[in-house]
Each structure stands twice: as C-alpha cells, then as structure tokens.
Design an enzyme around this catalytic site. Sequence first.
Site, PDB file in Angstrom:
ATOM      1  N   ASP A   1       3.725  -1.249  11.429  1.00 47.59           N
ATOM      2  CA  ASP A   1       3.293   0.092  11.060  1.00 47.59           C
ATOM      3  C   ASP A   1       2.688   0.720  12.306  1.00 47.59           C
ATOM      4  O   ASP A   1       1.909   0.074  13.021  1.00 47.59           O
ATOM      5  CB  ASP A   1       2.252   0.042   9.934  1.00 47.59           C
ATOM      6  CG  ASP A   1       2.012   1.424   9.373  1.00 47.59           C
ATOM      7  OD1 ASP A   1       2.575   1.749   8.311  1.00 47.59           O
ATOM      8  OD2 ASP A   1       1.286   2.214  10.018  1.00 47.59           O
TER       9      ASP A   1
ATOM     10  N   ASP B   1       0.799  -1.229   0.000  1.00 43.57           N
ATOM     11  CA  ASP B   1       0.000   0.000   0.000  1.00 43.57           C
ATOM     12  C   ASP B   1       0.836   1.285   0.000  1.00 43.57           C
ATOM     13  O   ASP B   1       0.359   2.336  -0.396  1.00 43.57           O
ATOM     14  CB  ASP B   1      -0.958   0.014   1.214  1.00 43.57           C
ATOM     15  CG  ASP B   1      -0.234  -0.203   2.546  1.00 43.57           C
ATOM     16  OD1 ASP B   1       1.005  -0.325   2.538  1.00 43.57           O
ATOM     17  OD2 ASP B   1      -0.909  -0.268   3.591  1.00 43.57           O
ATOM     18  N   HIS B   2       2.092   1.196   0.408  1.00 47.96           N
ATOM     19  CA  HIS B   2       2.904   2.410   0.537  1.00 47.96           C
ATOM     20  C   HIS B   2       3.645   2.767  -0.754  1.00 47.96           C
ATOM     21  O   HIS B   2       3.562   3.884  -1.240  1.00 47.96           O
ATOM     22  CB  HIS B   2       3.947   2.228   1.649  1.00 47.96           C
ATOM     23  CG  HIS B   2       3.417   2.387   3.035  1.00 47.96           C
ATOM     24  ND1 HIS B   2       2.463   1.574   3.574  1.00 47.96           N
ATOM     25  CD2 HIS B   2       3.723   3.283   4.016  1.00 47.96           C
ATOM     26  CE1 HIS B   2       2.198   1.944   4.816  1.00 47.96           C
ATOM     27  NE2 HIS B   2       2.949   2.987   5.111  1.00 47.96           N
TER      28      HIS B   2
ATOM     29  N   SER C   1       6.587   7.099  13.166  1.00 47.92           N
ATOM     30  CA  SER C   1       6.396   5.790  12.537  1.00 47.92           C
ATOM     31  C   SER C   1       7.131   4.669  13.247  1.00 47.92           C
ATOM     32  O   SER C   1       7.953   4.887  14.129  1.00 47.92           O
ATOM     33  CB  SER C   1       6.868   5.859  11.090  1.00 47.92           C
ATOM     34  OG  SER C   1       8.262   5.701  11.049  1.00 47.92           O
TER      35      SER C   1
ATOM     36  N   ARG D   1       9.037   2.706  11.492  1.00 48.93           N
ATOM     37  CA  ARG D   1      10.066   2.278  10.538  1.00 48.93           C
ATOM     38  C   ARG D   1      11.380   1.942  11.234  1.00 48.93           C
ATOM     39  O   ARG D   1      12.033   2.797  11.817  1.00 48.93           O
ATOM     40  CB  ARG D   1      10.251   3.321   9.427  1.00 48.93           C
ATOM     41  CG  ARG D   1      10.787   4.654   9.832  1.00 48.93           C
ATOM     42  CD  ARG D   1      10.693   5.657   8.695  1.00 48.93           C
ATOM     43  NE  ARG D   1       9.304   6.023   8.434  1.00 48.93           N
ATOM     44  CZ  ARG D   1       8.912   7.178   7.917  1.00 48.93           C
ATOM     45  NH1 ARG D   1       9.796   8.087   7.576  1.00 48.93           N
ATOM     46  NH2 ARG D   1       7.637   7.447   7.726  1.00 48.93           N
TER      47      ARG D   1
ATOM     48  N   ARG E   1      -0.614  12.812  10.107  1.00 50.64           N
ATOM     49  CA  ARG E   1       0.703  13.398  10.410  1.00 50.64           C
ATOM     50  C   ARG E   1       0.958  14.596   9.519  1.00 50.64           C
ATOM     51  O   ARG E   1       0.703  14.540   8.314  1.00 50.64           O
ATOM     52  CB  ARG E   1       1.821  12.371  10.179  1.00 50.64           C
ATOM     53  CG  ARG E   1       1.773  11.282  11.197  1.00 50.64           C
ATOM     54  CD  ARG E   1       2.969  10.369  11.165  1.00 50.64           C
ATOM     55  NE  ARG E   1       2.853   9.504  12.314  1.00 50.64           N
ATOM     56  CZ  ARG E   1       3.143   8.213  12.349  1.00 50.64           C
ATOM     57  NH1 ARG E   1       3.647   7.638  11.275  1.00 50.64           N
ATOM     58  NH2 ARG E   1       2.982   7.513  13.450  1.00 50.64           N
TER      59      ARG E   1
HETATM   60  C1  MIC Z   1       3.898   6.438   8.312  1.00 53.85           C
HETATM   61  O1  MIC Z   1       2.720   6.756   8.369  1.00 53.85           O
HETATM   62  O2  MIC Z   1       4.827   7.186   8.674  1.00 53.85           O
HETATM   63  C2  MIC Z   1       4.259   5.060   7.789  1.00 53.85           C
HETATM   64  C3  MIC Z   1       4.946   5.252   6.499  1.00 53.85           C
HETATM   65  O3  MIC Z   1       3.084   4.320   7.569  1.00 53.85           O
HETATM   66  C4  MIC Z   1       5.140   4.366   8.832  1.00 53.85           C
HETATM   67  C5  MIC Z   1       5.724   3.097   8.383  1.00 53.85           C
HETATM   68  C6  MIC Z   1       6.891   3.256   7.488  1.00 53.85           C
HETATM   69  O4  MIC Z   1       7.689   4.173   7.645  1.00 53.85           O
HETATM   70  O5  MIC Z   1       7.026   2.412   6.608  1.00 53.85           O
HETATM   71  C7  MIC Z   1       4.455   4.116  10.174  1.00 53.85           C
HETATM   72  O6  MIC Z   1       3.547   4.815  10.521  1.00 53.85           O
HETATM   73  O7  MIC Z   1       4.912   3.242  10.925  1.00 53.85           O
HETATM   74 FE1  SF4 Z   2      -0.126   4.857   5.024  1.00 56.80          FE
HETATM   75 FE2  SF4 Z   2       1.133   5.554   7.272  1.00 56.80          FE
HETATM   76 FE3  SF4 Z   2      -0.279   7.331   5.887  1.00 56.80          FE
HETATM   77 FE4  SF4 Z   2      -1.540   5.430   7.161  1.00 56.80          FE
HETATM   78  S1  SF4 Z   2      -0.306   7.050   8.067  1.00 56.80           S
HETATM   79  S2  SF4 Z   2      -1.951   6.118   5.078  1.00 56.80           S
HETATM   80  S3  SF4 Z   2      -0.135   3.720   6.936  1.00 56.80           S
HETATM   81  S4  SF4 Z   2       1.579   6.303   5.223  1.00 56.80           S
END
Ligand code: MIC
Ligand code: SF4
Length: 658
Positions: free
Chosen positions: A119, A64-65, A547, A549, A379
């Site tokens: 995630d 999805d990313h 996140s 990550r 975010r």
């Molecule tokens: C995000 O919203 O920052 C992400 C991308 O979904 C991350 C995961 C990632 O960095 O792959 C998260 O929220 O954990």
């Molecule tokens: Fe995707 Fe993270 Fe954004 Fe949710 S917050 S839509 S999991 S990148």
Amino acid sequence: MGKTLVYKILEKHLVEGSLAAGERIGIRIDQTLTQDATGTTAYLLYESMGIGTVKTDLSVSYIDHNMAGFGPENHNDHLYLQTAAAKSGAYHSRPGNGICHQVHLERFGKPGATLLGSDSHTPTNGGIGMLAIGAGGLDVAVAMAGGPFYLTCPKVLGVKLTGKLRDWVAAKDVILKLLSILTTKGNVGWVAEYFGKGAENLTVPQRATITNMGAELGVTTSIFPSDEQTCKFLTAQKRESDYQNLSADPDAEYDRTIEINLSKLEPMAACPSSPDNIKTVRETAGLKVSQVVIGSCTNSSFADLMMVAKVLKGRNINNMVELAIAPGSKEVLNMLAENGAMADMISAGARILESGCGPCIGQGLSPADGTVSLRTFNRNFAGRTGTKGDQAYLVSPETAIASAITGQITDPRDLKEISGIAYPKIKMPKEFIINDNMIEKPLPSEQAAKIQVLRSPTIVVPEMPKPLPDKLAGKVLLKCGDKITTDHIMPAGTFLKLRSNVPEYSKVVFNCFNEKDKPTFAQRALELKAKSIAGMIIAGESYGQGSSREHAALCPMYLGIRAVIAKSIERIHKANLINFCIVPIEFANPADYDRINPDDELQIDNLLETIKSSKTIIIRKQDGSFEFTGKLDLSHRDREILLSAGLLNYVSKQTTKK
Ligand code: MIC
Ligand code: SF4
C-alpha cells in the site's frame, strides 16, 4: 561527515549494492503488511512460491479496504486472507480492527526496523522512526519469502522544522505546505527526513500524518527521528520495549534542505483534483460545503477525533452538511466510546462509519453532483469519491470540523469569533485501551500446516506474463497526458470488489477514458491480443502516480499490454510494470511524445538484446515515417526480470539455480 537517519537504517539492512545515491541496492525487510485489496494477489503469489512460513520478523495481513460486502466477494476475500495468513504464519487483523497504517503504528511499528507494505501509504510508519516503504504485492510476497527488497539508493531531503504549530493549525497543514513547494511530481528517488526543534514538538500520530502524505510527493518514504515522543507513544501502547533512540548525526548532510517554520504556518487545503493544488484555507473560505468526511489513514487518530468531538460537544452540525466520521482503528473507537466523545459526535449529528478506508477509496459517501466535499484524506484525484466531476478538498480535521459547523469552508482560527469555540487542546493519553482480540496471532507451525485455506471461486489465481518476443510489433491503444494516476488506470470504488479476479477486473482498465457506445479499452486490447499484436500506452509525465496497486500493471498485462512509453514513470508503478513484464520506456526527447498518435503502429526490433544490455531503445513507426529513442532506466535485476517474463518466473529460476 555525519549520517542521516535514513542511511543509518539502510546501512543496517543492506544486503546488496553500495550505499550511494542512485545505486541499486537490496535491503533486508523486517516486517511486511498487506491489505485486502492488494493482499489477495500478494498471498496467491506467495502461496505459489511454496515457501510455507513467512521469513520476516513479522508479517501482518489487514482487512480494511473492501468491507462493504455487496455480494459475496469481500467476505470471500476475508476468509481467504484469514486462512492464508494463518497457514503462512502471519498475523491477521480482522475487518473492523482498523486501517492497516493506523493499526500498524499502534501495535507493530518499531523504530529502526524496515517495513514493506503493499500500500502506497506504508510510509505512515515513518512517523515512529521506521524505514517504511510502499510496493506492489508481488514485491511484498518476495519479502515475506525472505527475499531482499530492491530500490534505488535515495537522495535525502532534510526537512528542518522549527517553531511550534499554533492553535488550529495542524500536522496536515505541514504536509500540504510541503506539497505546495515540491508538488506531486519530480520527487522520485528521494526520501524526506524530518528533523529540528519543531519536529520534537510533534506527537507520533502528528508525525504519521506527515509521513503518510509523503506518498503524495512521490518520495520513496519519509521518516522522523525516534525520540521522547516516540517513547511516550510506545509506552502508552504498552510496547516500551520496542523503543530505541534514533536520529541523524548532528553534522549529517542532506542532499537538499527545506526549512518550515511551524509557527508561521496557516490552515491549508488541497483543492480539486490533485493533492498539490494547494491554497490557504483563507483563500477558499466561504465556499458552500455539502459534505465533510473525517477519517482515513491520514487523519483518524485519537487526538484528531478527540479534537473533533470537543468542538462538536453540545453543538449541532450545519443543517446543509452531511458529516461522517471514520475512526482509524478499533483502539481509537474504543477510546472515544469509553470517554463519551463518541456520544458528543453522535449528538451533534455525525454519522459514524466503521474503522476502515470507506469513502477514501470510493466505498460509499460519494458527494452529490456539483457539490463541495471536504475530506481529511490524502487523495482527491478526479472521480475518486465515486462522483464524476467531484470537487473534493483535502484539509485538516480542524478545518473540516469548523466547516461542518458553519456550512462553508472556514478557517478554524475564525471559529472563536463566529461561534465562540475555543481551541480544544488535546493531551495524548498516558495509556491507550489495548485489546488485540481482533488480531489473530501466528499459530505454532504444526497447527499452521493443518490449516485449510478457503479460496472461493471469486478468487482467481492471476495468469502470469508470457515471455517478451524479440521483435515487438504493437499498436498505441491509448495516448494520455501528464499525472495519470493508478486510479485512472484501475478504478476502485464499485469495482474494488473485483480485485481478486483479474479477468473480470480487467474489463475496466482505463474506464475513465471509455466513451459511450464505443468499444472499451479492454475490448480493443483483447482484440489486438487475439491477433498477437502488443498493446502500447503513450503517456506524459509522472505516469502511475498514487497507489501501489499492482493491478494497474497486472490487468493491462492480462489485456496484452507490453510497453508503456512515457515522459516519466513513478517508482512503485514502474516496479510493478517490470514485475509483470511490461517494458517501461521513457522518452529520451520528451518532444517526441507529440509525434505519436493513438492507433499508430510501432515496432521494436532486437528487444531482448536491447533489454539485456542497452540504456536506450529505438522505437519506429511501422510505416517507416519516424523513429525515436527511448530510455531504459533499468537495473541489472530489472532487466533479468523482464527477460524472465516477470518477477515470479525470475524468483523461481533463482530458486532452481540455488
Ligand atoms: C489508495 O489509497 O489508493 C489505496 C487503495 O490504499 C492503494 C492501494 C490499493 O489500490 O489497493 C494505495 O494507496 O496503494
Ligand atoms: Fe485506505 Fe488508501 Fe485511503 Fe489510506 S489512502 S484510508 S490506505 S484507501
């Protein structure tokens, strides 16, 4: 004393430790989820454990990313994950099927079960009464292998909801209100549990919006009871057999209680550049808006988008606004396509994006310089949109669509007066259109064993940490302030496609602090590494927010970082540091932060002995001018992991012992 719902679920899953707030406990994990940006490392690490079929009730790999496909990397990742999931007996949700949290809620989430996801927004499924926790990919890989997940037994914050949301006031406003009270820091070690008459009135997708953004509070997870609303949702998903009634005991005592009267709430906005920079929409109203983006795992449900479509029906968006809409899942997209709502959106001028994270993780739709972008996301960290100096506001779909029509931030309650638009009440469908043809089911084990995993050269098995030395001589490579997010540490956006290649991705560690014509953080770090000098990072409060990550630990580890010394460190990031053998140290006296400068040479003697047994650690400047004490707030297991050179080594040592 009665039990909270959180403790009831924990009790059923406890495999180690005792259920008392602050104790380290291990719990059994029923389900896991991974997404592609964290999933490739998770599956590479899982493969290296040699476990074969996953040991959970179910594990799902989502794409999805990383879907834009500029260059072969994304598609390489997709093929790897599809074949690695098939080989491991996991489900695989193909690109286009939707955002992991939304799809999981629709098709897999189960009240009373535990879910561990790589995630940070995994707690979205707390909306369906799961104990759903975000973690690093390596922790998830261990859970897939049947290992427990270890956490600090949480304190429980009871959020009592009373009243009923008024027209145009949304679930998003509830969580933004809570963020205004609790902020994004200081909530580590807590779980938010919602209850009360007000909670009963909220649908599962509304609850999921609230639990989703619990991640921004920094709590371990958030949860709603499983009740009639849950039963209705599961029945509409043709999964009524997954339903069970679950709630806290009527006399449950919470460690703290906050009451929010839904009837008194008004539309809220998180202003640039933090999810806790909250104002009412009225306070920001009138600000010119150039872009509105509706979607993300926070606000892309059927009801959210139906409301948007109804407002747009027969109207035009403002001519100075770009409106983009990303439905959260193929299910939502199908529903909107079938009932004509999609046509209403398109006719009004909306750009329809595919079901995925898209702009939320900087994959396109970066706003123009100096303009305001309104997003229904979770975010708005500086630069996350992909534009330097961005001004991203987080709002509800109601506020977003009102503003897309007027061209300025608008309290949706004023729409009636401005444009004659009445509040469109949306009923939850009795039945969703169910079509799981983009979810690959686990194969029988004989077939799974024959699958050939496709791993192209852009997918590089990450290097594992070296053992820590007993005497750690290091240099401060970076001194940063409070609330450094994992987006600061490891940028996403155009670099996201490098997730499966640590040596390449490491080049942009702390990219936002790099200055033109000066050596980058990565170059400076590698120079030290070549001289066997450890890199160290000094930080303020709430280091590693945001996140899950693990690249924010994995890539610094690759560059030779061996210690982070901060005023405080957020839960998931701290676990990731430990997993990749970077020592997380917190200042015993926060004032010592001011006495350390970039390039200071620091030294820690007896590191191994200290990690083994001490709660404090002495760090001294190598010139002998100053020494200070750090706290080592670590469980016995954390200590063992650090002494074993990281989680993977620790796990393989444990397996050999057995
Ligand atoms: C995000 O919203 O920052 C992400 C991308 O979904 C991350 C995961 C990632 O960095 O792959 C998260 O929220 O954990
Ligand atoms: Fe995707 Fe993270 Fe954004 Fe949710 S917050 S839509 S999991 S990148």
